[in-house]
Design a protein around this motif. Sequence first.
Motif, PDB file in Angstrom:
ATOM      1  N   ARG A  27     -21.912 -90.855 -15.205  1.00 44.57           N
ATOM      2  CA  ARG A  27     -22.701 -91.525 -16.241  1.00 44.57           C
ATOM      3  C   ARG A  27     -24.155 -91.674 -15.808  1.00 44.57           C
ATOM      4  NH1 ARG A  27     -21.877 -95.517 -20.444  1.00 44.57           N
ATOM      5  NH2 ARG A  27     -23.653 -96.912 -20.426  1.00 44.57           N
ATOM      6  N   SER A  28     -24.356 -91.988 -14.544  1.00 40.85           N
ATOM      7  CA  SER A  28     -25.727 -92.155 -14.049  1.00 40.85           C
ATOM      8  C   SER A  28     -26.455 -90.822 -13.888  1.00 40.85           C
ATOM      9  CB  SER A  28     -25.708 -92.914 -12.722  1.00 40.85           C
ATOM     10  OG  SER A  28     -25.053 -92.153 -11.730  1.00 40.85           O
ATOM     11  N   ALA A  29     -25.738 -89.713 -13.977  1.00 44.24           N
ATOM     12  CA  ALA A  29     -26.363 -88.398 -13.834  1.00 44.24           C
ATOM     13  C   ALA A  29     -27.043 -87.926 -15.121  1.00 44.24           C
ATOM     14  CB  ALA A  29     -25.326 -87.376 -13.392  1.00 44.24           C
ATOM     15  N   PHE A  30     -26.649 -88.501 -16.270  1.00 47.19           N
ATOM     16  CA  PHE A  30     -27.294 -88.129 -17.532  1.00 47.19           C
ATOM     17  C   PHE A  30     -28.752 -88.566 -17.523  1.00 47.19           C
ATOM     18  CE2 PHE A  30     -22.891 -88.151 -19.206  1.00 47.19           C
ATOM     19  CZ  PHE A  30     -22.895 -86.912 -19.823  1.00 47.19           C
ATOM     20  N   LYS A  31     -29.566 -87.863 -18.297  1.00 48.41           N
ATOM     21  CA  LYS A  31     -30.981 -88.217 -18.395  1.00 48.41           C
ATOM     22  C   LYS A  31     -31.137 -89.627 -18.947  1.00 48.41           C
ATOM     23  CE  LYS A  31     -35.374 -86.564 -20.205  1.00 48.41           C
ATOM     24  NZ  LYS A  31     -36.019 -85.498 -20.967  1.00 48.41           N
ATOM     25  N   LYS A  32     -30.364 -89.939 -19.981  1.00 56.27           N
ATOM     26  CA  LYS A  32     -30.407 -91.260 -20.608  1.00 56.27           C
ATOM     27  C   LYS A  32     -29.056 -91.525 -21.261  1.00 56.27           C
ATOM     28  CE  LYS A  32     -33.927 -93.639 -23.265  1.00 56.27           C
ATOM     29  NZ  LYS A  32     -35.003 -93.446 -24.241  1.00 56.27           N
ATOM     30  N   PHE A  45     -21.058 -80.735 -18.503  1.00 54.38           N
ATOM     31  CA  PHE A  45     -22.307 -81.187 -19.097  1.00 54.38           C
ATOM     32  C   PHE A  45     -23.466 -80.745 -18.203  1.00 54.38           C
ATOM     33  CE2 PHE A  45     -19.109 -84.439 -20.057  1.00 54.38           C
ATOM     34  CZ  PHE A  45     -19.148 -84.432 -21.438  1.00 54.38           C
ATOM     35  N   SER A  46     -24.611 -80.456 -18.814  1.00 57.84           N
ATOM     36  CA  SER A  46     -25.836 -80.271 -18.022  1.00 57.84           C
ATOM     37  C   SER A  46     -26.498 -81.647 -17.999  1.00 57.84           C
ATOM     38  CB  SER A  46     -26.748 -79.212 -18.640  1.00 57.84           C
ATOM     39  OG  SER A  46     -27.079 -79.560 -19.966  1.00 57.84           O
ATOM     40  N   TYR A  47     -26.057 -82.477 -17.090  1.00 64.90           N
ATOM     41  CA  TYR A  47     -26.338 -83.904 -17.084  1.00 64.90           C
ATOM     42  C   TYR A  47     -27.825 -84.250 -17.151  1.00 64.90           C
ATOM     43  CZ  TYR A  47     -21.458 -84.605 -15.884  1.00 64.90           C
ATOM     44  OH  TYR A  47     -20.100 -84.637 -15.919  1.00 64.90           O
ATOM     45  N   LYS A  48     -28.649 -83.602 -16.377  1.00 67.83           N
ATOM     46  CA  LYS A  48     -30.052 -84.005 -16.252  1.00 67.83           C
ATOM     47  C   LYS A  48     -30.869 -83.745 -17.504  1.00 67.83           C
ATOM     48  CE  LYS A  48     -30.121 -83.695 -11.324  1.00 67.83           C
ATOM     49  NZ  LYS A  48     -30.918 -83.495 -10.142  1.00 67.83           N
ATOM     50  N   THR A  49     -30.332 -82.990 -18.461  1.00 67.30           N
ATOM     51  CA  THR A  49     -31.087 -82.672 -19.673  1.00 67.30           C
ATOM     52  C   THR A  49     -30.499 -83.299 -20.933  1.00 67.30           C
ATOM     53  OG1 THR A  49     -29.832 -80.620 -19.913  1.00 67.30           O
ATOM     54  CG2 THR A  49     -31.941 -80.488 -18.735  1.00 67.30           C
ATOM     55  N   GLU A  51     -29.387 -86.615 -23.294  1.00 65.79           N
ATOM     56  CA  GLU A  51     -29.528 -88.033 -23.621  1.00 65.79           C
ATOM     57  C   GLU A  51     -28.433 -88.386 -24.623  1.00 65.79           C
ATOM     58  OE1 GLU A  51     -33.443 -89.022 -24.953  1.00 65.79           O
ATOM     59  OE2 GLU A  51     -34.405 -87.957 -23.306  1.00 65.79           O
ATOM     60  N   ILE A  52     -27.745 -89.492 -24.381  1.00 65.25           N
ATOM     61  CA  ILE A  52     -26.659 -89.938 -25.264  1.00 65.25           C
ATOM     62  C   ILE A  52     -26.967 -91.352 -25.728  1.00 65.25           C
ATOM     63  CG2 ILE A  52     -24.194 -90.402 -25.434  1.00 65.25           C
ATOM     64  CD1 ILE A  52     -23.750 -88.435 -23.192  1.00 65.25           C
ATOM     65  N   GLY A  53     -26.826 -91.606 -27.021  1.00 68.42           N
ATOM     66  CA  GLY A  53     -27.076 -92.928 -27.579  1.00 68.42           C
ATOM     67  C   GLY A  53     -25.924 -93.885 -27.307  1.00 68.42           C
ATOM     68  N   SER A  54     -25.954 -95.024 -27.955  1.00 66.94           N
ATOM     69  CA  SER A  54     -24.921 -96.051 -27.785  1.00 66.94           C
ATOM     70  C   SER A  54     -23.717 -95.779 -28.680  1.00 66.94           C
ATOM     71  CB  SER A  54     -25.498 -97.428 -28.122  1.00 66.94           C
ATOM     72  OG  SER A  54     -26.481 -97.772 -27.190  1.00 66.94           O
ATOM     73  N   ASP A  55     -22.569 -96.337 -28.292  1.00 69.09           N
ATOM     74  CA  ASP A  55     -21.329 -96.254 -29.056  1.00 69.09           C
ATOM     75  C   ASP A  55     -20.926 -94.809 -29.338  1.00 69.09           C
ATOM     76  OD1 ASP A  55     -21.145 -99.075 -29.203  1.00 69.09           O
ATOM     77  OD2 ASP A  55     -22.605 -99.054 -30.829  1.00 69.09           O
ATOM     78  N   VAL A  56     -20.826 -93.999 -28.272  1.00 73.08           N
ATOM     79  CA  VAL A  56     -20.488 -92.581 -28.394  1.00 73.08           C
ATOM     80  C   VAL A  56     -19.194 -92.296 -27.647  1.00 73.08           C
ATOM     81  CG1 VAL A  56     -21.227 -90.238 -27.823  1.00 73.08           C
ATOM     82  CG2 VAL A  56     -22.911 -91.903 -28.593  1.00 73.08           C
ATOM     83  N   ALA A  66     -27.813 -78.183 -22.298  1.00 74.96           N
ATOM     84  CA  ALA A  66     -29.133 -78.270 -22.897  1.00 74.96           C
ATOM     85  C   ALA A  66     -30.165 -77.866 -21.872  1.00 74.96           C
ATOM     86  CB  ALA A  66     -29.401 -79.694 -23.376  1.00 74.96           C
ATOM     87  N   SER A  67     -31.205 -77.193 -22.346  1.00 78.64           N
ATOM     88  CA  SER A  67     -32.287 -76.831 -21.446  1.00 78.64           C
ATOM     89  C   SER A  67     -33.552 -77.550 -21.892  1.00 78.64           C
ATOM     90  CB  SER A  67     -32.507 -75.325 -21.458  1.00 78.64           C
ATOM     91  OG  SER A  67     -32.887 -74.904 -22.752  1.00 78.64           O
ATOM     92  N   LYS A  68     -34.500 -77.631 -20.997  1.00 75.95           N
ATOM     93  CA  LYS A  68     -35.770 -78.261 -21.363  1.00 75.95           C
ATOM     94  C   LYS A  68     -36.509 -77.326 -22.305  1.00 75.95           C
ATOM     95  CE  LYS A  68     -36.208 -80.776 -17.086  1.00 75.95           C
ATOM     96  NZ  LYS A  68     -37.004 -81.036 -15.905  1.00 75.95           N
ATOM     97  N   SER A  69     -37.103 -77.910 -23.340  1.00 76.42           N
ATOM     98  CA  SER A  69     -37.840 -77.071 -24.295  1.00 76.42           C
ATOM     99  C   SER A  69     -39.315 -77.363 -24.251  1.00 76.42           C
ATOM    100  CB  SER A  69     -37.323 -77.287 -25.701  1.00 76.42           C
ATOM    101  OG  SER A  69     -37.384 -78.652 -26.043  1.00 76.42           O
TER     102      SER A  69
END
Length: 69
Positions: A27-32, A45-49, A51-56, A66-69
């Motif tokens: 969980r802490s590996a995700f960007k947000k 998952f490509s954790y560092k890229t 972002e997941i909102g609340s209640d998911v 996901a890649s950086k754009s």
Amino acid sequence: MNFVLKLIYKLLFISTAYRRLLLIIYRSAFKKVGRNVLFNAYDLFSYKTIEIGSDVFIGKGATFSASKS
């Protein structure tokens, strides 16, 4: 038979505890990440890229990339 059932319950407990520990670590590996997010720690998952909102809830077998754009 009683011994076998106790062993099965202990193995299930250890497996569940391990999966929850992985969930906390990953969980802490995700960007947000928002609040109340559940996912399977064994999914891809490509954790560092990402972002997941609340209640998911992300179901078993998910692959997010996901890649950086």
